[in-house]
Design a protein around this motif. Structure first.
Motif, mmCIF file in Angstrom:
data_model
loop_
_atom_site.group_PDB
_atom_site.id
_atom_site.type_symbol
_atom_site.label_atom_id
_atom_site.label_comp_id
_atom_site.label_asym_id
_atom_site.label_seq_id
_atom_site.Cartn_x
_atom_site.Cartn_y
_atom_site.Cartn_z
ATOM 1 N N ASP A 1 41.534 93.801 36.937
ATOM 2 C CA ASP A 1 42.520 94.402 37.838
ATOM 3 C C ASP A 1 43.377 93.302 38.472
ATOM 4 N N PRO A 2 44.696 93.313 38.262
ATOM 5 C CA PRO A 2 45.552 92.255 38.812
ATOM 6 C C PRO A 2 45.545 92.170 40.336
ATOM 7 N N VAL A 3 45.190 93.239 41.003
ATOM 8 C CA VAL A 3 45.145 93.219 42.470
ATOM 9 C C VAL A 3 43.783 92.769 42.970
ATOM 10 N N LYS A 4 42.724 93.360 42.434
ATOM 11 C CA LYS A 4 41.373 93.115 42.949
ATOM 12 C C LYS A 4 40.719 91.859 42.383
ATOM 13 N N ASP A 5 41.127 91.434 41.205
ATOM 14 C CA ASP A 5 40.424 90.353 40.513
ATOM 15 C C ASP A 5 41.150 89.010 40.559
ATOM 16 N N VAL A 6 42.050 88.865 41.525
ATOM 17 C CA VAL A 6 42.731 87.590 41.788
ATOM 18 C C VAL A 6 42.701 87.355 43.297
ATOM 19 N N THR A 7 42.430 86.135 43.714
ATOM 20 C CA THR A 7 42.569 85.760 45.121
ATOM 21 C C THR A 7 43.989 85.242 45.324
ATOM 22 N N TYR A 8 44.741 85.921 46.150
ATOM 23 C CA TYR A 8 46.138 85.541 46.385
ATOM 24 C C TYR A 8 46.207 84.527 47.529
ATOM 25 N N VAL A 9 46.613 83.303 47.186
ATOM 26 C CA VAL A 9 46.586 82.189 48.140
ATOM 27 C C VAL A 9 47.855 82.139 48.974
ATOM 28 N N LEU A 10 49.008 82.049 48.314
ATOM 29 C CA LEU A 10 50.299 82.088 49.024
ATOM 30 C C LEU A 10 51.424 82.290 48.029
ATOM 31 N N CYS A 11 52.512 82.887 48.501
ATOM 32 C CA CYS A 11 53.730 83.006 47.698
ATOM 33 C C CYS A 11 54.611 81.805 48.004
ATOM 34 N N VAL A 12 55.255 81.282 46.981
ATOM 35 C CA VAL A 12 56.025 80.039 47.107
ATOM 36 C C VAL A 12 57.529 80.273 47.030
ATOM 37 N N THR A 13 57.979 80.929 45.985
ATOM 38 C CA THR A 13 59.414 81.052 45.763
ATOM 39 C C THR A 13 59.688 82.234 44.836
ATOM 40 N N GLY A 14 60.917 82.337 44.378
ATOM 41 C CA GLY A 14 61.301 83.348 43.396
ATOM 42 C C GLY A 14 62.436 82.771 42.572
ATOM 43 N N TYR A 15 62.848 83.497 41.559
ATOM 44 C CA TYR A 15 63.873 82.999 40.654
ATOM 45 C C TYR A 15 65.265 83.496 41.040
ATOM 46 N N ALA A 16 66.269 82.779 40.568
ATOM 47 C CA ALA A 16 67.652 83.257 40.586
ATOM 48 C C ALA A 16 68.016 83.496 39.125
ATOM 49 N N PHE A 17 68.378 84.737 38.788
ATOM 50 C CA PHE A 17 68.618 85.110 37.398
ATOM 51 C C PHE A 17 70.095 85.364 37.122
ATOM 52 N N GLY A 18 70.419 85.421 35.834
ATOM 53 C CA GLY A 18 71.758 85.799 35.425
ATOM 54 C C GLY A 18 71.838 85.955 33.922
ATOM 55 N N VAL A 19 73.005 86.358 33.445
ATOM 56 C CA VAL A 19 73.263 86.505 32.015
ATOM 57 C C VAL A 19 74.286 85.461 31.604
ATOM 58 N N VAL A 20 73.991 84.736 30.526
ATOM 59 C CA VAL A 20 74.911 83.707 30.038
ATOM 60 C C VAL A 20 75.250 83.941 28.575
ATOM 61 N N VAL A 21 76.406 83.434 28.187
ATOM 62 C CA VAL A 21 76.829 83.433 26.780
ATOM 63 C C VAL A 21 77.351 82.029 26.465
ATOM 64 N N PRO A 22 77.403 81.661 25.176
ATOM 65 C CA PRO A 22 78.010 80.369 24.828
ATOM 66 C C PRO A 22 79.479 80.346 25.255
ATOM 67 N N THR A 23 79.969 79.189 25.567
ATOM 68 C CA THR A 23 81.363 79.051 26.010
ATOM 69 C C THR A 23 82.336 79.571 24.962
ATOM 70 N N ALA A 24 82.005 79.409 23.702
ATOM 71 C CA ALA A 24 82.895 79.859 22.617
ATOM 72 C C ALA A 24 82.825 81.362 22.361
ATOM 73 N N SER A 25 81.944 82.060 23.068
ATOM 74 C CA SER A 25 81.783 83.496 22.846
ATOM 75 C C SER A 25 83.064 84.261 23.192
ATOM 76 N N PRO A 26 83.383 85.309 22.414
ATOM 77 C CA PRO A 26 84.534 86.154 22.754
ATOM 78 C C PRO A 26 84.272 87.036 23.978
ATOM 79 N N LEU A 27 83.006 87.078 24.418
ATOM 80 C CA LEU A 27 82.660 87.857 25.607
ATOM 81 C C LEU A 27 82.956 87.005 26.840
ATOM 82 N N LYS A 28 84.159 87.206 27.393
ATOM 83 C CA LYS A 28 84.629 86.339 28.475
ATOM 84 C C LYS A 28 84.061 86.722 29.834
ATOM 85 N N ASP A 29 83.701 87.994 30.005
ATOM 86 C CA ASP A 29 83.155 88.443 31.281
ATOM 87 C C ASP A 29 82.230 89.636 31.027
#
Length: 322
Positions: free
Chosen positions: A110-138
């Motif tokens: 069980d992910p809740v019961k079978d782990v001791t949670y010590v502390l939360c540290v951070t989180g991610y910043a996400f996004g979507v990227v394409v190659p610069t040469a891609s025709p998808l400009k936005d």
């Protein structure tokens, strides 16, 4: 008689000194501490967690060594905790994907019961990227292409059922898009794939930032509540009309059954380590912020997130057959 009494006293003193010496020898930590992380070397998680581990090593007086365990949607470190002793020498990063695991595959813990949670540290910043040469400009181009070519627009993520994967599937569901998902084992592998032309786009944490700065990639959107400092001209999903914010908080867990005093020792050391300027600077390179939760708060977060992730997995049709 006096000689026998003196020998008894000396013997008792030796025993008491031996016990005290043994207690000192066993004081935590007395050996190397292993901190398992869920993604490969070279990505944002690896780079920032190594700084955190180095800081904690100085505070604890023992080496905290990073062990990379990529794959399985970021859940291998948490799974490895299930066979580890609760002695403080085996710790693990707990990504959000851990809370989805029972809904998508059969596990005996069980992910809740079978782990001791010590502390939360951070989180991610996400996004979507394409190659610069891609025709998808936005983002408008991205959506238009996906609608005109169902199932043809490929996007890579850091693995099946990771936050980038599920968030992209949620976006696709909201916009009625059919995308072609290609999973990789982490950010570094994903970046190699998009730079090598294997995929048309990538959903990732800001491990793409150096490639954008080098002119090799273009960011179409980001997923935070506000625009990222590094990409002030890039719109958020909210600005694009999608009511989605994804930060995917993560922290440090340990095997269940750990002594609360030991939990506090580890918590205090890593809290001090995460607040050190060099760690804040390492996070800032990827537009990550500290997201601190103490052990009690992180445990409550785990229980609440476990319920929320069930609803998301079921909504996206990704739940395992009952």
């Amino acid at each position: 008689m006096q000689r026998r009494q003196m020998l008894k006293v000396l013997g008792a003193s030796a025993v008491s000194l031996g016990v005290a010496g043994g207690a000192r020898a066993q004081a935590y930590p007395s050996q190397t501490i292993k901190l398992m992380i869920a993604f490969p070397a070279g990505g944002p998680t690896d780079l920032t967690m190594r700084v955190l581990a180095e800081n904690a090593s100085k505070i604890l007086g023992q080496t905290v060594v990073i062990e990379n365990k990529p794959g399985a949607g970021g859940t291998l470190p948490a799974q490895a905790l299930q066979s580890a002793q609760p002695d403080g020498y085996t710790l693990a990063q707990i990504p959000l994907g851990v809370f989805r695991l029972p809904y998508t595959t059969k596990i005996n813990w069980d992910p809740v019961k079978d782990v001791t949670y010590v502390l939360c540290v951070t989180g991610y910043a996400f996004g979507v990227v394409v190659p610069t040469a891609s025709p998808l400009k936005d983002w408008k181009d991205f959506v238009a292409y996906a609608k005109a070519n169902p199932g043809q627009l490929t996007y890579g993520s850091t693995g099946m059922l990771t936050s980038p994967h599920l968030t992209m599937e949620e976006i696709a569901q909201k916009l009625d898009l059919k995308l072609n998902h290609i999973p990789y084992r982490g950010s570094s592998h994903l970046m190699q794939a998009i730079l090598g032309g294997e995929i048309m786009s990538a959903a990732d944490s800001t491990g793409f930032a150096p490639h954008v700065a080098a002119g090799k990639m273009r960011v179409l959107n980001t997923w935070g509540d506000k625009r990222l400092p590094t990409f002030p001209d890039v719109p958020t999903l909210k600005e694009l009309g999608l009511d989605i914010v994804q930060a995917s908080p993560y922290g440090i867990g340990a095997p269940k059954g750990m002594d609360p005093k030991l939990v506090k020792t580890i918590h205090d050391a890593f809290k001090q380590a995460m607040e050190m300027p060099n760690h804040r600077e390492a996070l800032a390179k990827f537009d990550q912020n500290l997201i601190y939760m103490d052990s009690a708060q992180y445990s409550r977060f785990a229980a609440e997130t476990f319920k929320k992730e069930k609803a998301l997995v079921e909504k996206l049709g990704l739940a395992k057959p009952s």
